[in-house]
Write a protein that holds these residues in place. Sequence first.
Motif, PDB file in Angstrom:
ATOM      1  N   TYR A 146       3.185   4.274  -1.994  1.00 25.12           N
ATOM      2  CA  TYR A 146       4.304   5.158  -1.820  1.00 25.12           C
ATOM      3  C   TYR A 146       4.992   5.525  -3.000  1.00 25.12           C
ATOM      4  O   TYR A 146       5.727   6.547  -3.142  1.00 25.12           O
ATOM      5  CB  TYR A 146       5.069   5.206  -0.713  1.00 25.12           C
ATOM      6  CG  TYR A 146       6.248   4.010  -0.862  1.00 25.12           C
ATOM      7  CD1 TYR A 146       6.015   2.776  -1.176  1.00 25.12           C
ATOM      8  CD2 TYR A 146       7.563   4.274  -1.107  1.00 25.12           C
ATOM      9  CE1 TYR A 146       6.957   1.881  -1.565  1.00 25.12           C
ATOM     10  CE2 TYR A 146       8.412   3.699  -1.134  1.00 25.12           C
ATOM     11  CZ  TYR A 146       8.356   2.191  -1.413  1.00 25.12           C
ATOM     12  OH  TYR A 146       9.552   1.548  -1.468  1.00 25.12           O
ATOM     13  N   ILE A 167      -3.876   6.780   3.569  1.00 28.24           N
ATOM     14  CA  ILE A 167      -2.628   7.255   4.012  1.00 28.24           C
ATOM     15  C   ILE A 167      -2.086   8.462   3.157  1.00 28.24           C
ATOM     16  O   ILE A 167      -2.139   8.553   1.823  1.00 28.24           O
ATOM     17  CB  ILE A 167      -1.459   6.065   3.673  1.00 28.24           C
ATOM     18  CG1 ILE A 167      -1.436   4.803   4.263  1.00 28.24           C
ATOM     19  CG2 ILE A 167       0.008   6.748   3.840  1.00 28.24           C
ATOM     20  CD1 ILE A 167      -1.352   4.924   5.562  1.00 28.24           C
ATOM     21  N   CYS A 198      -0.299  -0.532   1.017  1.00 27.35           N
ATOM     22  CA  CYS A 198       0.914   0.157   1.644  1.00 27.35           C
ATOM     23  C   CYS A 198       1.826  -0.427   1.960  1.00 27.35           C
ATOM     24  O   CYS A 198       1.829  -1.344   2.639  1.00 27.35           O
ATOM     25  CB  CYS A 198       0.146   1.118   2.570  1.00 27.35           C
ATOM     26  SG  CYS A 198       1.123   2.348   3.405  1.00 27.35           S
ATOM     27  N   VAL A 199       3.010  -0.207   1.710  1.00 24.03           N
ATOM     28  CA  VAL A 199       4.422  -0.647   2.024  1.00 24.03           C
ATOM     29  C   VAL A 199       4.289  -0.747   3.527  1.00 24.03           C
ATOM     30  O   VAL A 199       5.126  -1.611   4.172  1.00 24.03           O
ATOM     31  CB  VAL A 199       5.344   0.112   1.428  1.00 24.03           C
ATOM     32  CG1 VAL A 199       5.437   1.482   2.026  1.00 24.03           C
ATOM     33  CG2 VAL A 199       6.864  -0.469   1.483  1.00 24.03           C
TER      34      VAL A 199
END
Length: 516
Positions: A374, A240, A287-288
């Motif tokens: 993030y 990402i 990843c959120v």
Amino acid sequence: MTRTVAVAIPRGVAAGNGVLAVAAAVGAGQLVAGLLAPGSSPFLAVGNAVIRLAPQAVVDFAKTTFGTADKPVLLAGTAVILLLVAVGAGLASRYVWTPGQVVVGALGVAGIAAVCTAPTFTPTDLVAPVVAAAAGLWVFRTLHRIALEAAEDPEAPSTRGLPRRTVLLGATTAVGVGALAAGGGGVLLGRGSIDSRAAVTARLAAATITREAPVPAGVDFAAELGTTPFLTSNDEFYRIDVALRVPQLRAEDWRLRIHGMVDRELSLSFDDLMARPLVERTVTMTCVSNEIGGDLISTARFVGVDLAAVLREAGPHGEQLFSTSTDGWTAGTPTDVVLEQGRGALLAVGMNGEALPVEHGFPVRMVVPGLYGYVSATKWVTDIEVTTFDRTSYWIDRGWGVLGPVKTECRIDLPRSFGRVPAGRVTVAGIAWSQPRGISGVEISVDGGNWAAAQLAAEVGGDTWRMWRAVVEVAPGSHTVRVRATDGTGALQTDQIADVVPDGATGWPARVFTAT
Ligand SMILES: Nc1nc2c(c(=O)[nH]1)N[C@H]1C(S)=C(S)[C@@H](COP(=O)(O)O)O[C@H]1N2
Ligand SMILES: [Mo]
């Protein structure tokens, strides 16, 4: 009786057109990939897809026959196949341009598909294969028109006044030179970081690293069930980033500044970092934005410098570590989390026995176990400012939560979604994670029945995911299996359904399958 004989492009010229069109596509793709993201090269993506999809026997043959050169050999094989298809495309279009164009278009689609299905795909990766396909189609169409005109009457003047034969020669030469220049330029553009990366990989191989125990046997069921392997290879590691262009840095040029609310400002070069104690840590990154059942989660053995130790040297007094990447992306990490005893945050330089891949932050990234990427996992990091939470980072400005701790979650890998399995004893298997707390239990329930404990794979630590499996008895028909995990503190995963926004999805995953 009169008969019109259709004009045909001579075989050699027709074949050459096919090859030049494909060369133009490959060259253009390579150039754009060199400018934007080395991983988006359509040629390499097709080569990697061939390797991914190749029958195991072929891959094994290449490995045993060519050893570590197996990948270049498979790529060369891909190039040969491409060349043959290109010749075929040219020969198919001696009269009209359509058949060859269809073949060139199909190659273009294959390039786009290969890039899109690469595990490291991000949307900007599309630019290179789309430009490549467009270049291939345009060159084929143009060369075909010029060649057909020349075949009709080589000496007749073209629209530019030159003999058609001269125009054909000029056009083919221009395309050939252009394709080579573009391809070569593309390779060269990525060269600096590629060479630097190879040097770092070699340095890491020679460095003294405090290793973790080897990953024990029985941490996954990949061999028996074909489910997710415990360690994710660098090629398969999810990716990402929002960079339009993947930063291509050289370790020699890299510096990290730690400043702001500190006692002593620090400025570290890559050599400074390598001179510090290097530690290995196996971490599952998440990843959120990972939906329930999603695949934005991977595990690697990272090597790096303890971030808390570096930070303590600076003497931090602010609640947030505001980190910035060379592409301008920013993240805010709670200082107390990084300084927590045993948290194990890293300035990582190595990943699974190599330097960090360019796409994963070469030369240095942050890794903080237990926080979503993030708010913690800044790639290409060059600046850490100790500050307050008043300063907001990239995703916080877009409405995401400030703290970003990883939530307890699990995923079902088997049976496959809407899969069909023989009735009777059916194996259900998957993953659970709750970094840094770890997983102490996983339960499954079929068709709303009682919860039963699944068998857990060997545990590596709280910072990594844990595999689980169970066998259930089912009658023929459609079934729903549901799973829930318990973390290392004994807390049950919440059944409350939450969207990924603002701070991570929750809910018990379910899967429907049919027993026949
Ligand atoms: N420079 C930079 N670092 C970044 C990001 C980014 O967009 N740019 N994305 C973050 C997010 S949201 C996640 S989940 C992880 C993903 O790391 P990976 O691509 O190595 O898996 O990186 C983080 N670090
Ligand atoms: Mo993320």
